[in-house]
Scaffold this motif. Structure first.
Motif, PDB file in Angstrom:
ATOM      1  N   ASN A 174      40.127 -23.332  64.459  1.00 35.89           N
ATOM      2  CA  ASN A 174      41.259 -23.893  65.192  1.00 35.89           C
ATOM      3  C   ASN A 174      42.257 -24.552  64.255  1.00 35.89           C
ATOM      4  OD1 ASN A 174      40.937 -23.395  68.055  1.00 35.89           O
ATOM      5  ND2 ASN A 174      39.086 -24.633  67.952  1.00 35.89           N
ATOM      6  N   SER A 175      41.781 -25.212  63.215  1.00 32.94           N
ATOM      7  CA  SER A 175      42.685 -25.866  62.267  1.00 32.94           C
ATOM      8  C   SER A 175      43.530 -24.855  61.519  1.00 32.94           C
ATOM      9  CB  SER A 175      41.874 -26.708  61.266  1.00 32.94           C
ATOM     10  OG  SER A 175      41.195 -27.758  61.904  1.00 32.94           O
ATOM     11  N   VAL A 176      42.953 -23.700  61.190  1.00 37.84           N
ATOM     12  CA  VAL A 176      43.661 -22.694  60.393  1.00 37.84           C
ATOM     13  C   VAL A 176      44.648 -21.894  61.226  1.00 37.84           C
ATOM     14  CG1 VAL A 176      43.370 -20.586  59.018  1.00 37.84           C
ATOM     15  CG2 VAL A 176      41.793 -22.516  58.710  1.00 37.84           C
ATOM     16  N   THR A 177      44.265 -21.512  62.447  1.00 37.93           N
ATOM     17  CA  THR A 177      45.083 -20.536  63.181  1.00 37.93           C
ATOM     18  C   THR A 177      45.789 -21.073  64.418  1.00 37.93           C
ATOM     19  OG1 THR A 177      43.264 -19.756  64.592  1.00 37.93           O
ATOM     20  CG2 THR A 177      43.507 -18.718  62.422  1.00 37.93           C
ATOM     21  N   ASN A 178      45.420 -22.254  64.895  1.00 44.09           N
ATOM     22  CA  ASN A 178      45.942 -22.691  66.196  1.00 44.09           C
ATOM     23  C   ASN A 178      46.784 -23.963  66.144  1.00 44.09           C
ATOM     24  OD1 ASN A 178      44.877 -20.575  67.786  1.00 44.09           O
ATOM     25  ND2 ASN A 178      42.847 -21.514  67.696  1.00 44.09           N
ATOM     26  N   SER A 179      47.414 -24.189  65.002  1.00 38.32           N
ATOM     27  CA  SER A 179      48.261 -25.384  64.894  1.00 38.32           C
ATOM     28  C   SER A 179      49.487 -25.293  65.793  1.00 38.32           C
ATOM     29  CB  SER A 179      48.693 -25.609  63.441  1.00 38.32           C
ATOM     30  OG  SER A 179      49.412 -24.488  62.944  1.00 38.32           O
ATOM     31  N   VAL A 181      49.274 -24.558  68.879  1.00 44.73           N
ATOM     32  CA  VAL A 181      48.818 -25.142  70.138  1.00 44.73           C
ATOM     33  C   VAL A 181      48.904 -26.657  69.982  1.00 44.73           C
ATOM     34  CG1 VAL A 181      46.874 -25.372  71.729  1.00 44.73           C
ATOM     35  CG2 VAL A 181      47.271 -23.185  70.540  1.00 44.73           C
ATOM     36  N   GLU A 182      49.677 -27.321  70.815  1.00 50.20           N
ATOM     37  CA  GLU A 182      49.970 -28.742  70.610  1.00 50.20           C
ATOM     38  C   GLU A 182      48.692 -29.585  70.559  1.00 50.20           C
ATOM     39  OE1 GLU A 182      52.095 -32.028  69.684  1.00 50.20           O
ATOM     40  OE2 GLU A 182      52.806 -29.943  69.749  1.00 50.20           O
ATOM     41  N   PHE A 183      47.749 -29.296  71.425  1.00 50.01           N
ATOM     42  CA  PHE A 183      46.507 -30.063  71.438  1.00 50.01           C
ATOM     43  C   PHE A 183      45.755 -29.903  70.117  1.00 50.01           C
ATOM     44  CE2 PHE A 183      42.076 -30.601  73.544  1.00 50.01           C
ATOM     45  CZ  PHE A 183      42.061 -31.958  73.230  1.00 50.01           C
ATOM     46  N   CYS A 184      45.730 -28.673  69.590  1.00 47.26           N
ATOM     47  CA  CYS A 184      45.072 -28.428  68.304  1.00 47.26           C
ATOM     48  C   CYS A 184      45.827 -29.106  67.165  1.00 47.26           C
ATOM     49  CB  CYS A 184      44.966 -26.931  68.036  1.00 47.26           C
ATOM     50  SG  CYS A 184      43.789 -26.059  69.102  1.00 47.26           S
ATOM     51  N   LYS A 185      47.135 -29.042  67.209  1.00 50.99           N
ATOM     52  CA  LYS A 185      47.941 -29.698  66.172  1.00 50.99           C
ATOM     53  C   LYS A 185      47.614 -31.184  66.090  1.00 50.99           C
ATOM     54  CE  LYS A 185      52.768 -30.530  64.835  1.00 50.99           C
ATOM     55  NZ  LYS A 185      54.196 -30.290  65.212  1.00 50.99           N
ATOM     56  N   ASN A 215      34.396 -16.902  62.044  1.00 51.05           N
ATOM     57  CA  ASN A 215      33.816 -15.560  61.915  1.00 51.05           C
ATOM     58  C   ASN A 215      34.857 -14.607  61.359  1.00 51.05           C
ATOM     59  OD1 ASN A 215      35.167 -14.024  64.314  1.00 51.05           O
ATOM     60  ND2 ASN A 215      34.432 -15.928  65.226  1.00 51.05           N
ATOM     61  N   GLY A 216      34.403 -13.422  60.986  1.00 53.71           N
ATOM     62  CA  GLY A 216      35.292 -12.464  60.349  1.00 53.71           C
ATOM     63  C   GLY A 216      36.445 -12.014  61.214  1.00 53.71           C
ATOM     64  N   GLY A 217      36.226 -11.940  62.520  1.00 53.84           N
ATOM     65  CA  GLY A 217      37.309 -11.547  63.411  1.00 53.84           C
ATOM     66  C   GLY A 217      38.385 -12.594  63.533  1.00 53.84           C
ATOM     67  N   TRP A 218      38.037 -13.838  63.258  1.00 48.01           N
ATOM     68  CA  TRP A 218      38.975 -14.955  63.396  1.00 48.01           C
ATOM     69  C   TRP A 218      39.689 -15.248  62.076  1.00 48.01           C
ATOM     70  CZ3 TRP A 218      37.169 -19.994  66.357  1.00 48.01           C
ATOM     71  CH2 TRP A 218      38.288 -20.812  66.615  1.00 48.01           C
ATOM     72  N   LEU A 219      38.926 -15.438  61.009  1.00 47.51           N
ATOM     73  CA  LEU A 219      39.513 -15.874  59.739  1.00 47.51           C
ATOM     74  C   LEU A 219      39.373 -14.856  58.617  1.00 47.51           C
ATOM     75  CD1 LEU A 219      38.368 -19.624  59.628  1.00 47.51           C
ATOM     76  CD2 LEU A 219      40.521 -18.677  60.478  1.00 47.51           C
TER      77      LEU A 219
END
Length: 383
Positions: A174-179, A181-185, A215-219
């Motif tokens: 979530n930190s790498v790909t979902n910044s 998304v306001e909640f994740c940020k 996982n590999g599909g995500w990162l």
């Protein structure tokens, strides 16, 4: 109802694994070069095994002795214990008691797998596993004082056992790909500080720490690999001089360890299975001077073609129990991998998604457990 009928049919078919320490008083230990799983038996959680009794009874009631026998084998396979709330800290005590008894009964050294999963604002992009703590409600202080510290203290007091702790699944992804998304940020600073604190607190001679790396599909895509390594380096610099043994991947996901057939959505990715993800991420970690050791969850594995996209992560159908936990390099074929392990307990729902009638995250999903059994990997059936 139709989904449960399909599960039953599949299961009957049966198919072919630098701050001062803040926990108990101790100095940060040097990172061990030895694989903590070698020569030990991954602790088989009797609480999970007891849930599978209903699965066993379901098969025997239908006269399916073959799959009933597979359940008996699955019940003896080691799996990780999830500790996901302050009240759930008692799960550690129960695991320690049971592992000590098993170690005494068999004379075989146990390694107890634990998951630390209670970071404030947990699961910021999906919400299916949203936890008990919120940054807005003093969650970070509570996490440190009332969850991480007692967690570490329990392990420090059990020096006769070895532990492997997976720290906060999904937070790195979530930190790498979902910044965006306001909640994740808003959650990312909490993730970093909380995880760094957890790593510092777990610097114990009988604990191997594995920071979760999604996982590999995500990162595992080419543009995400250096970002993932950078985020890991940021967290570990906050924890310095504390160290981790390595990283966990595929936790609660369905990716194969070594793909026999590539799904179309993996094309263009160097990380089309989890072994390749470990190999793809390793050089980026090494550029930061970080260890490149991995444990890879194969508790559930999707069949080729079962998913239309890598984003399909919830109660995937069809899937089966994956390869049994092992450190055997003739199976692993990857010197970066410490072990195949079972981290997600098969049969516990991913959430009210993926299949009609699926219960909330973590609740027992009987029909799904039957499907996983019927589709179990050959290593399970032959164990």
């Amino acid at each position: 109802m139709r989904a449960l009928s399909l599960l039953a049919a599949l299961s009957a078919a049966g198919a072919t694994v630098t701050a001062s320490p803040v926990g108990p008083a101790h100095a940060p230990r040097a990172l061990s070069d030895s694989n903590p799983f070698v020569g030990k038996k991954l602790f088989a959680n009797p609480k999970w095994a007891s849930k599978l009794e209903d699965t066993y009874k379901a098969f025997t009631s239908r006269g399916d002795s073959e799959n009933a026998a597979v359940v008996r084998k699955v019940q003896k396979i080691g799996s990780f214990v999830w500790v996901s709330s302050r009240s759930g800290l008692s799960e550690i005590d129960e695991a320690i008691q049971a592992a000590r008894a098993e170690q005494s009964r068999t004379g075989q050294k146990q390694i107890v797998g634990l998951v630390m999963y209670n970071i404030p604002d947990r699961d910021c992009s999906a919400g299916e596993s949203a936890g008990e703590l919120s940054t807005k409600n003093d969650g970070l202080r509570i996490y440190k004082e009332q969850f991480v510290k007692p967690y570490a203290a329990k392990l420090a007091a059990a020096k006769d056992l070895q532990f492997a702790v997976v720290v906060e699944p999904d937070s790195l992804g979530n930190s790498v790909t979902n910044s965006a998304v306001e909640f994740c940020k808003q959650a990312i600073p909490t993730y970093r500080e909380g995880i760094a604190f957890a790593i510092k607190s777990l610097q114990l001679d009988n604990v191997a720490v594995y920071l979760d790396a999604a996982n590999g599909g995500w990162l595992g895509w080419g543009d995400s690999l250096p970002k993932a390594a950078n985020e890991i380096a940021t967290i570990l610099s906050m924890a310095s001089p504390a160290k981790v043994r390595g990283f966990s991947t595929n936790v609660s996901n369905y990716n194969p360890y070594l793909a026999t057939k590539r799904d179309s959505f993996t094309l263009g990715s160097p990380s089309y299975d989890e072994s390749h993800y470990a190999s793809s991420l390793a050089p980026y970690l090494q550029q930061h001077g970080l260890p490149a050791h991995f444990i890879i969850d194969q508790g559930r594995v999707a069949y080729p073609g079962a998913r239309k996209d890598w984003g399909d992560w919830c109660n995937v159908n069809p899937a089966g129990f994956g390869h049994i936990p092992t450190t055997d390099q003739s199976v692993l074929q990857n010197s970066n991998v410490d072990a195949i392990v079972w981290i997600k307990p098969g049969g516990e729902s991913d959430g009210q998604c993926g299949l009609t009638g699926a219960p909330i995250a973590g609740a027992w999903f009987g029909g799904y457990a039957e499907m996983l059994t019927g589709n179990a990997d050959a290593s399970v059936k032959n164990s």
